[in-house]
Design a protein around this motif. Structure first.
Motif, PDB file in Angstrom:
ATOM      1  N   MET A 133       0.854  -1.197   0.000  1.00 12.17           N
ATOM      2  CA  MET A 133       0.000   0.000   0.000  1.00 12.17           C
ATOM      3  C   MET A 133       0.891   1.250   0.000  1.00 12.17           C
ATOM      4  SD  MET A 133      -2.974   1.130   2.730  1.00 12.17           S
ATOM      5  CE  MET A 133      -3.382  -0.581   3.032  1.00 12.17           C
ATOM      6  N   ASN A 134       0.648   2.178  -0.916  1.00 14.07           N
ATOM      7  CA  ASN A 134       1.476   3.381  -0.943  1.00 14.07           C
ATOM      8  C   ASN A 134       0.947   4.439   0.026  1.00 14.07           C
ATOM      9  OD1 ASN A 134      -0.635   4.868  -2.219  1.00 14.07           O
ATOM     10  ND2 ASN A 134       0.051   4.185  -4.238  1.00 14.07           N
ATOM     11  N   ALA A 135       1.684   5.542   0.129  1.00 14.09           N
ATOM     12  CA  ALA A 135       1.334   6.562   1.118  1.00 14.09           C
ATOM     13  C   ALA A 135      -0.009   7.211   0.828  1.00 14.09           C
ATOM     14  CB  ALA A 135       2.438   7.625   1.173  1.00 14.09           C
ATOM     15  N   ILE A 136      -0.338   7.374  -0.442  1.00 13.62           N
ATOM     16  CA  ILE A 136      -1.620   7.994  -0.790  1.00 13.62           C
ATOM     17  C   ILE A 136      -2.782   7.103  -0.346  1.00 13.62           C
ATOM     18  CG2 ILE A 136      -3.076   8.792  -2.695  1.00 13.62           C
ATOM     19  CD1 ILE A 136      -0.445   9.461  -4.202  1.00 13.62           C
ATOM     20  N   ASP A 137      -2.692   5.810  -0.665  1.00 13.53           N
ATOM     21  CA  ASP A 137      -3.756   4.881  -0.266  1.00 13.53           C
ATOM     22  C   ASP A 137      -3.867   4.799   1.255  1.00 13.53           C
ATOM     23  OD1 ASP A 137      -4.351   4.326  -2.906  1.00 13.53           O
ATOM     24  OD2 ASP A 137      -3.025   2.587  -3.003  1.00 13.53           O
ATOM     25  N   ARG A 138      -2.716   4.783   1.918  1.00 15.82           N
ATOM     26  CA  ARG A 138      -2.743   4.739   3.386  1.00 15.82           C
ATOM     27  C   ARG A 138      -3.443   5.976   3.942  1.00 15.82           C
ATOM     28  NH1 ARG A 138       2.235   1.734   3.257  1.00 15.82           N
ATOM     29  NH2 ARG A 138       1.941  -0.103   4.584  1.00 15.82           N
ATOM     30  N   PHE A 139      -3.071   7.123   3.419  1.00 13.72           N
ATOM     31  CA  PHE A 139      -3.663   8.362   3.915  1.00 13.72           C
ATOM     32  C   PHE A 139      -5.176   8.363   3.732  1.00 13.72           C
ATOM     33  CE2 PHE A 139      -5.009  12.775   3.040  1.00 13.72           C
ATOM     34  CZ  PHE A 139      -4.773  13.304   4.301  1.00 13.72           C
ATOM     35  N   LEU A 140      -5.633   7.969   2.550  1.00 13.01           N
ATOM     36  CA  LEU A 140      -7.074   7.932   2.297  1.00 13.01           C
ATOM     37  C   LEU A 140      -7.790   6.982   3.255  1.00 13.01           C
ATOM     38  CD1 LEU A 140      -7.014   7.926  -1.616  1.00 13.01           C
ATOM     39  CD2 LEU A 140      -7.632   9.837  -0.114  1.00 13.01           C
ATOM     40  N   LYS A 141      -7.096   5.938   3.669  1.00 14.23           N
ATOM     41  CA  LYS A 141      -7.667   4.990   4.638  1.00 14.23           C
ATOM     42  C   LYS A 141      -7.661   5.579   6.047  1.00 14.23           C
ATOM     43  CE  LYS A 141      -6.723   0.441   6.707  1.00 14.23           C
ATOM     44  NZ  LYS A 141      -5.801  -0.734   6.680  1.00 14.23           N
TER      45      LYS A 141
END
Length: 404
Positions: free
Chosen positions: A1-9
């Motif tokens: 999981m990249n940082a963008i996906d993590r942040f959105l989660k």
């Protein structure tokens, strides 16, 4: 999981802290994200990943072969979000910004206007993560959390990148000034650390305000206004008199950079009793002490004028400028500059017009300057973050901990 996906989660977790709470953490809901992060760190393969009784999440990544003698570096971010705007039900979305205003919520006619938010001009052609206009976004500081998590995952997946031992911590209650209250510095095990809790991409901070709070309680005498001559002491008016004694140009609305201020945060009461709550800020320690002394003189003057005990002043220090603790360790700043440049980010050293967990931790034996996250307009519904800032800061952190 990249940082963008993590942040959105991560932003879908409601983790607002509560300045009026007497518990630690101030809200139990912070522990929900904390437990999820501890589990994620454990699944990545970090050692001793856990959340303690106070809601602090800790873990560590062993040094790569041959780097065991390098002093341990810590990476820290806070999980809570500000109580200043709604934090539940965050609905982030990614928009490609082509200039002009951004309609955050068409149904409710909530618009982020380019004329009011000049920072937008720098991001034409970029993808921005924005809110739906009804809540904050949570980039402060879930962006920092996502960037640290993604950097650590990168190191786990690429054992060929040499690094010393890395300690990771995620704290509760930073937004209400309690993020360092129960931080286990000794157990954390780092010699030095960085908080990832700043603003726009490139910001590097090792100076912050000296800070204090002041409560002013004014005790008046209420008499029926029809027979009040020479008898009434109107606590509200005495409060206004106290406020009027402070320099009018030394407020947040008139200051910037290294300029300090007095800020009246709250005022309530009646003729009998009025309370005023202030915060006092200054980067310069001598000027900070002078500001507090000025409040004492103002209170004394009014007590002489209206009678002893009329004005009850309580001043309490909150935190101090971390520069005093960072200056003996300026290699931390050189290292951060180099990491940003290696990632193609131009470093900008700016003073913090506020504080971070790192300011307090630096006085607890853990020198801890602050790095940017990339976020903009914190603590409000117009908060946003360029999506590529999350990716860039992940890269910066990998360079930061890489063995030199």
């Amino acid at each position: 999981m990249n940082a963008i996906d993590r942040f959105l989660k991560y932003v879908t977790y409601d983790t607002q802290s509560d300045e009026h709470s007497t518990t630690t953490p101030s809200t139990d809901k912070q522990k929900v994200l904390g437990a999820a992060l501890a589990e994620e760190l454990d699944q990545m393969g970090l050692y001793n990943a856990h959340m303690d009784e106070y809601g602090y999440v800790y873990a560590w990544l062993p040094a790569t072969a041959g780097c065991e003698g390098i002093p341990c570096v810590g990476l820290i971010a806070h999980m809570d979000t500000s109580p200043s705007a709604p934090g539940a039900g965050v609905k982030p979305r990614i928009v490609r910004y082509e200039g002009g205003d951004i309609v955050l919520n068409e149904e409710k006619n909530i618009v982020m206007k380019a004329a009011e938010f000049e920072s937008l001009a720098k991001y034409v052609g970029k993808e921005l993560i924005v809110t739906d206009g009804t809540t904050l976004l949570g980039a402060d500081d879930k962006a920092g959390v996502a960037e640290i998590m993604s950097a650590v995952e990168c190191l786990v997946q690429h054992p060929e990148i040499p690094h010393g031992r890395i300690a990771v911590a995620f704290t509760p209650d930073e937004e209400v000034g309690a993020g360092a209250d129960h931080f286990n510095v000794e157990g954390f095990g780092a010699a030095v650390a960085y908080t990832v809790d700043g603003g726009e991409l490139g910001e590097l901070e090792y100076e912050n305000f000296n800070a204090a709070s002041a409560s002013v309680v004014i005790h008046g005498v209420n008499i029926h206004p029809g027979s009040a001559k020479n008898k009434m002491k109107n606590a509200l008016l005495i409060g206004l008199e106290f406020a009027g004694m402070l320099p009018p140009a030394e407020t947040p609305a008139h200051t910037e950079g290294y300029e300090g201020f007095y800020h009246l945060c709250e005022m309530h009461g009646d003729e009998t009793e009025t309370r005023m709550d202030y915060i006092i800020r200054d980067h310069d320690r001598a000027k900070f002490e002078a500001r507090k002394a000025y409040l004492v003189r103002a209170a004394a003057y009014l007590n002489d004028k209206y009678g002893a005990g009329t004005v009850e002043l309580t001043v309490k220090d909150s935190y101090y400028n971390m520069r005093e603790q960072i200056e003996p360790h300026m290699y931390l700043i050189l290292r951060a500059r180099a990491a940003m440049e290696a990632a193609g980010v131009t470093p900008m050293e700016v003073p913090i017009r506020g504080g971070t967990d790192g300011a307090r931790l630096s006085y607890m034996g853990l020198p801890c300057p602050n790095l940017c996250t990339g976020g903009v307009n914190f603590h409000g519904v117009h908060e946003y973050i360029p999506a590529d800032a999350l990716t860039k800061m992940t890269e910066v952190l990998v360079h930061l901990v890489k063995a030199q």
